[in-house]
Every structure is written in C-alpha cells, then in structure tokens.
Design an enzyme around this catalytic site. Sequence first.
Site, PDB file in Angstrom:
ATOM      1  N   GLU A   1       0.853  -1.109  -0.055  1.00 29.87           N
ATOM      2  CA  GLU A   1       0.095   0.120   0.147  1.00 29.87           C
ATOM      3  C   GLU A   1       0.959   1.433  -0.033  1.00 29.87           C
ATOM      4  O   GLU A   1       0.621   2.389  -0.656  1.00 29.87           O
ATOM      5  CB  GLU A   1      -1.026  -0.017   1.344  1.00 29.87           C
ATOM      6  CG  GLU A   1      -1.970  -1.226   1.281  1.00 29.87           C
ATOM      7  CD  GLU A   1      -1.327  -2.251   2.174  1.00 29.87           C
ATOM      8  OE1 GLU A   1      -2.168  -2.854   2.702  1.00 29.87           O
ATOM      9  OE2 GLU A   1      -0.097  -2.383   1.928  1.00 29.87           O
TER      10      GLU A   1
ATOM     11  N   CYS B   1      -0.525   0.420   7.770  1.00 24.15           N
ATOM     12  CA  CYS B   1      -0.839   0.647   6.252  1.00 24.15           C
ATOM     13  C   CYS B   1      -2.299   1.371   6.283  1.00 24.15           C
ATOM     14  O   CYS B   1      -2.592   2.166   5.469  1.00 24.15           O
ATOM     15  CB  CYS B   1      -0.917  -0.698   5.290  1.00 24.15           C
ATOM     16  SG  CYS B   1       0.757  -1.006   4.924  1.00 24.15           S
TER      17      CYS B   1
ATOM     18  N   THR C   1      11.528 -44.608  -6.793  1.00 25.06           N
ATOM     19  CA  THR C   1      12.315 -43.251  -6.620  1.00 25.06           C
ATOM     20  C   THR C   1      13.854 -43.786  -6.855  1.00 25.06           C
ATOM     21  O   THR C   1      14.784 -42.758  -6.783  1.00 25.06           O
ATOM     22  CB  THR C   1      11.943 -42.700  -5.283  1.00 25.06           C
ATOM     23  OG1 THR C   1      12.434 -43.849  -4.231  1.00 25.06           O
ATOM     24  CG2 THR C   1      10.615 -42.370  -5.448  1.00 25.06           C
ATOM     25  N   ALA C   2      14.145 -44.979  -6.663  1.00 25.33           N
ATOM     26  CA  ALA C   2      15.578 -45.467  -6.805  1.00 25.33           C
ATOM     27  C   ALA C   2      15.603 -46.865  -6.914  1.00 25.33           C
ATOM     28  O   ALA C   2      14.561 -47.653  -6.587  1.00 25.33           O
ATOM     29  CB  ALA C   2      16.400 -44.738  -5.455  1.00 25.33           C
TER      30      ALA C   2
ATOM     31  N   THR D   1      18.189 -39.696   3.379  1.00 28.29           N
ATOM     32  CA  THR D   1      18.786 -39.140   2.165  1.00 28.29           C
ATOM     33  C   THR D   1      20.069 -38.344   2.212  1.00 28.29           C
ATOM     34  O   THR D   1      20.579 -38.563   1.157  1.00 28.29           O
ATOM     35  CB  THR D   1      17.475 -38.064   1.855  1.00 28.29           C
ATOM     36  OG1 THR D   1      16.199 -38.656   1.630  1.00 28.29           O
ATOM     37  CG2 THR D   1      17.840 -37.032   0.472  1.00 28.29           C
TER      38      THR D   1
ATOM     39  N   ARG E   1      19.578 -23.956  -6.701  1.00 31.46           N
ATOM     40  CA  ARG E   1      20.589 -23.949  -7.806  1.00 31.46           C
ATOM     41  C   ARG E   1      19.853 -23.517  -8.995  1.00 31.46           C
ATOM     42  O   ARG E   1      18.730 -24.052  -9.254  1.00 31.46           O
ATOM     43  CB  ARG E   1      21.528 -24.981  -7.983  1.00 31.46           C
ATOM     44  CG  ARG E   1      22.323 -25.434  -6.361  1.00 31.46           C
ATOM     45  CD  ARG E   1      23.266 -26.595  -6.675  1.00 31.46           C
ATOM     46  NE  ARG E   1      22.685 -27.746  -7.125  1.00 31.46           N
ATOM     47  CZ  ARG E   1      22.011 -28.385  -6.207  1.00 31.46           C
ATOM     48  NH1 ARG E   1      21.779 -28.461  -4.807  1.00 31.46           N
ATOM     49  NH2 ARG E   1      21.336 -29.723  -6.805  1.00 31.46           N
TER      50      ARG E   1
ATOM     51  N   GLU F   1      11.835 -33.016   0.691  1.00 31.61           N
ATOM     52  CA  GLU F   1      12.491 -33.992  -0.286  1.00 31.61           C
ATOM     53  C   GLU F   1      13.222 -35.146   0.545  1.00 31.61           C
ATOM     54  O   GLU F   1      14.344 -35.141   0.747  1.00 31.61           O
ATOM     55  CB  GLU F   1      13.741 -33.263  -1.275  1.00 31.61           C
ATOM     56  CG  GLU F   1      12.841 -32.004  -2.060  1.00 31.61           C
ATOM     57  CD  GLU F   1      13.995 -31.500  -3.184  1.00 31.61           C
ATOM     58  OE1 GLU F   1      14.976 -32.447  -3.546  1.00 31.61           O
ATOM     59  OE2 GLU F   1      13.550 -30.599  -3.691  1.00 31.61           O
TER      60      GLU F   1
ATOM     61  N   LEU G   1      10.529 -41.086   5.619  1.00 29.38           N
ATOM     62  CA  LEU G   1      10.346 -39.965   6.132  1.00 29.38           C
ATOM     63  C   LEU G   1       8.910 -39.197   5.379  1.00 29.38           C
ATOM     64  O   LEU G   1       7.771 -38.836   5.976  1.00 29.38           O
ATOM     65  CB  LEU G   1      11.200 -38.676   5.744  1.00 29.38           C
ATOM     66  CG  LEU G   1      10.986 -37.322   6.299  1.00 29.38           C
ATOM     67  CD1 LEU G   1      10.413 -37.361   7.896  1.00 29.38           C
ATOM     68  CD2 LEU G   1      11.931 -36.241   5.820  1.00 29.38           C
TER      69      LEU G   1
END
Length: 361
Positions: free
Chosen positions: A55, A87, A164-165, A199, A210, A293, A298
């Site tokens: 504002e 404000c 996932t792996a 992980t 990144r 992640e 988890l």
Amino acid sequence: MFSAVDHAFMAQALRLAERGLLTTTPNPRVGCVLAKEGVIVGEGWHERAGEAHAEVRALVAAGTASRGATAYVTLEPCSHFGKTPPCADALMAAGVARVVAAMADPNPQVAGRGLEKLRAAGIETACGLMEAQARELNIGFVSRMERGRPWLRLKAAASLDGKTALNNGQSQWITSPEARQDGHRWRARACAILTGIGTIKSDDPQLNVRNVETTRQPLKVVVDSRMQLPLTARVLEGAPLLLAVAQEDSGKAAELRARGAEILSQPNAEGKVDLLALLQELAKRGINEVHVEGGAGLNGALLQGGLVDELLLYLAPCLIGNVAQGLFALPELEKLDGKRNLKVTDLRQIGSDLRVLARFA
C-alpha cells in the site's frame, strides 16, 4: 457487489503480489493498485520483510492522485505497528475514498481491525474479491496463522511405476533436467527444505536452490533422530542448518555446532523426532512453506501423521520394476476403503516428465 472493473484491478494487484513469491518470507505476498475514474494512478507490491508494504509503495507512486481513489489490495491493510507503520493509517492520511481487500488478514494482530479502522474513518470498504486466489498465493502464511504450522509440500521424483531409486540406492537421474530445474523453483519459494538422514547418507545433497535466480536460500532442516549426520555432509555448507534429533550426543553435537548447525531436540514417545512439534517450532520461527525432499520413510511418516498438505510429483516416462525403492513407506491396506484419495490441482508436462500437483480430497 463487485464490478468487472473491480475484478480487473484486483487481478492486477494479485499479479503484483506474485512478484514477491520468492522474497517476502516471513511476511505475506501482497500487491496493491490505486485507481481513480477507471485508470490506475499507482501500484506497488511488498518485496521483502522490513521494507515498505504494498500500500505504501502504491501511495508513493500515486502521490496526490491517491486522494479520492480506490485501493485494491490483496490482503487487508495492517492496523498495527511492526517493522513498519500501519498501512491503514497511510491510506487514511492519503485520503483514499474506498478500499477493496481480497481477504481478511488471518494474523491475530490484524484479523479485521484494519478494515474496521478504515470504516471508522469514513472510508468505504469491501472484502472478499478474488479471495480464493489471494489465499492460494499466501497459503503458507495462512496455514501458519490459522493452524500454527507451515504448509507442507512433499516433492518426489519417480518412474511411471512409482519407483524413486534402485534397491542399491542409485537414483540420479530418473527425471529430466527440466524437471529438476522446475523442482528448484519450488525450493526457491519455500522458507525451509526438509529431508531425513537416510537421504543425506545415500545422496549427500546440498539441499539448496541452484540454477534459479534468488536473493535468499531456504533454511535447511534434517530429521536425524540418533544424530548420525556426517561431519563431511554437504548440507553443512552454505545456508543455516537445523538438525532435529531425538537423542543428543554431546561430543558430536559440539562438533556439529562448530560447523554452524543448530540442534533441536524434539523426541516423541517412540524415541523418534516428533514431526508435528518440529513443524510447530518452524511456524514459531516464521516459516510459511516447507518443501520436503525425503525418502520413503520420512515421506510415509509425514503422511501417517496427517502433515502433508500437497504432493508435488515428477513422473518420468520409464519403468524400473517391482524390486526398487518406492515413494512412501506406509502400512499394508486390507481394504481399498483405506486408500488416500487425492484431488489433482495441476497436471502438466515438464521436459519429458509429467508434473502432478495434488491435495488430499
């Protein structure tokens, strides 16, 4: 109640608010448009905590043209002194005739008082225009204010058959470079990135943003019940690290603190980290959005605890097979009635992969 012109100006205010997507934490993302006789005379958005609110920026841009104008603001104007003055007072002093807010401020320090203050000063007010869009833009801030915990978004990358792996831990890379860069954009908007010690030990991630332009790095949070974090872990480099543990080794703790880590002891009855208590502590620290992640363990624990608000899944067009690591470690179901139903809120192709955003129905 609201005209087409009102909708157009509020839509612009929301676009302005979105410019603060990566920078305003712990404050909400707010935009403001000042208009008079169908013409915008000033606009602004909140860029970062401690700096001028939307504002005030719009009023400075409008100058004397703000007198008699309508202010379209994506969040109720504040009525209290924080790092900046209220404000609501600035709008009153500028002589605006009408204030339209997309939503009331869920902050208990405001919670309707801003609009009340404006009405008491003879300014016409209205609230609720494009409220759903405004809440979505500040879903983490709203969660922190209303539930006392951040909005938790769980990100995972998997093959089309949900792996996932490989069993040996190899996972780089299942998804495309485009999907990985998109994931970093989601990291950049979060206030904290959360993972587990599994992980860290298998992937040794940096856990930072990144390849995306950003002026800040999110807080790194590692769930490590038995304080197994290696002193050589890359997560200790760069942005601050919060290590959530259930039991503390004084010698190891001293070494980790010397490397810049903060250690938070939050055990539950089972000798693991109390995940709800951890999220509540993060909320107290002004964390609005948590980006997870982690591994299947988890991920499953967060799901079992009812702590996942949103899934961000990247699915690669490949098959890995049954003997591989899955997305979530969850107990076996005996009846399909126990399945967790989701509502897909966004589905698109990123590179060669599918990106799925889903919330629990």
